[in-house]
Write a protein that holds these residues in place. Structure first.
Motif, short mmCIF file in Angstrom:
data_model
loop_
_atom_site.label_atom_id
_atom_site.label_comp_id
_atom_site.label_asym_id
_atom_site.label_seq_id
_atom_site.Cartn_x
_atom_site.Cartn_y
_atom_site.Cartn_z
N HIS A 36 12.62 -13.47 -31.54
CA HIS A 36 13.01 -14.16 -30.20
C HIS A 36 12.15 -13.92 -29.09
CE1 HIS A 36 14.69 -9.75 -30.48
NE2 HIS A 36 15.24 -9.99 -31.24
N SER A 37 11.38 -12.68 -29.54
CA SER A 37 10.56 -11.74 -28.33
C SER A 37 9.02 -11.30 -28.79
CB SER A 37 11.40 -10.14 -27.61
OG SER A 37 12.31 -10.84 -27.68
N SER A 38 8.16 -11.00 -27.75
CA SER A 38 6.79 -10.83 -28.42
C SER A 38 6.69 -9.23 -27.80
CB SER A 38 5.76 -11.72 -28.19
OG SER A 38 4.82 -10.99 -27.78
N MET A 39 5.87 -8.39 -27.68
CA MET A 39 5.43 -6.94 -27.33
C MET A 39 3.97 -7.35 -27.54
SD MET A 39 6.82 -3.00 -27.52
CE MET A 39 5.99 -3.42 -28.76
N VAL A 40 3.65 -6.57 -26.40
CA VAL A 40 1.83 -6.05 -26.24
C VAL A 40 1.58 -4.79 -24.84
CG1 VAL A 40 1.60 -7.74 -24.50
CG2 VAL A 40 0.08 -7.46 -25.87
N ASP A 41 0.31 -4.48 -25.65
CA ASP A 41 -0.23 -3.45 -24.19
C ASP A 41 -1.51 -3.71 -24.38
OD1 ASP A 41 -1.65 -0.54 -25.68
OD2 ASP A 41 -0.53 -1.36 -27.05
N THR A 42 -1.56 -3.20 -22.70
CA THR A 42 -3.47 -3.79 -22.71
C THR A 42 -3.44 -2.51 -21.28
OG1 THR A 42 -4.85 -5.17 -21.59
CG2 THR A 42 -2.25 -4.74 -20.61
N MET A 73 6.56 -0.79 -18.97
CA MET A 73 6.26 0.59 -18.30
C MET A 73 5.27 0.83 -18.73
SD MET A 73 6.50 3.56 -21.64
CE MET A 73 5.95 3.37 -22.02
N THR A 74 4.67 1.16 -17.88
CA THR A 74 3.08 1.28 -17.20
C THR A 74 2.50 3.65 -17.65
OG1 THR A 74 3.39 -0.28 -15.42
CG2 THR A 74 1.41 1.23 -15.54
N LEU A 75 2.06 3.60 -17.66
CA LEU A 75 1.09 4.88 -18.36
C LEU A 75 0.04 4.85 -17.21
CD1 LEU A 75 1.25 5.33 -22.06
CD2 LEU A 75 2.72 5.70 -20.48
N PHE A 128 3.95 -4.56 -22.11
CA PHE A 128 4.77 -5.81 -21.36
C PHE A 128 5.50 -6.61 -22.55
CE2 PHE A 128 0.98 -6.05 -18.93
CZ PHE A 128 1.57 -6.43 -18.02
N THR A 129 6.63 -6.86 -22.35
CA THR A 129 7.17 -7.80 -23.34
C THR A 129 7.41 -9.44 -22.83
OG1 THR A 129 9.44 -7.56 -22.68
CG2 THR A 129 8.84 -6.32 -24.02
N LYS A 130 8.39 -10.36 -23.42
CA LYS A 130 8.17 -11.60 -23.12
C LYS A 130 9.29 -12.33 -23.65
CE LYS A 130 6.61 -16.41 -23.22
NZ LYS A 130 4.98 -16.96 -23.68
N ALA A 131 10.23 -12.80 -23.46
CA ALA A 131 11.69 -13.28 -24.52
C ALA A 131 11.03 -14.58 -25.37
CB ALA A 131 12.62 -14.11 -23.55
#
Length: 137
Positions: A94-100, A118-120, A132-135
């Motif tokens: 149902h969801s996706s997550m990625v970081d960049t 969230m940002t570091l 990042f996330t996305k439904a």
């Protein structure tokens, strides 16, 4: 009890700690689907782009997305993302997550509908790292 600082831990030492954590977590995560998945763009006999990820429960966790510099900007990355997201949906995600990083693909993921959670800042020294996330549909 003694404490020891190890500035060059061996893979064996790292795995010992990792295995202890896995054993602790196991009762909470038993039975949850976890598997690796990848999608590639192939030109002739050569990969020109690819994405690797993991399906963990109902989440798609994107690890790496790479597009060869000779074909960047032609929609290949977007197409790989769409294909992988569609596959993940078909598997119950149902969801996706990625970081960049700030020097990588923040506008790309935003264009695809990902929202920064969230940002570091100043990571690891002078850049930023975005999560990042996305439904999914």
């Amino acid at each position: 009890m003694e404490f020891e600082l190890d500035l060059e831990p061996s893979e064996e030492n790292i795995n010992e700690i990792r295995n202890g954590l896995v054993e602790h977590n196991s009762p909470f995560l038993t039975g949850i689907d976890r598997r690796k998945v990848a999608y590639y763009a192939i030109d002739g006999e050569r990969k020109v782009a690819g994405i690797t990820a993991e399906i963990f429960g109902h989440w798609l966790l994107i690890n790496f997305l790479w597009v060869d510099k000779t074909i960047r900007g032609q929609g290949t990355g977007s197409e790989l993302m769409a294909k992988l997201e569609n596959y993940a949906e078909s598997q119950g995600c149902h969801s996706s997550m990625v970081d960049t990083f700030s020097f990588q693909a923040k506008p790309f993921y935003e264009k695809l509908g990902y929202e920064c959670q969230m940002t570091l800042e100043n990571y690891p020294i002078s850049h930023a790292r975005y999560f990042f996330t996305k439904a999914l549909k």
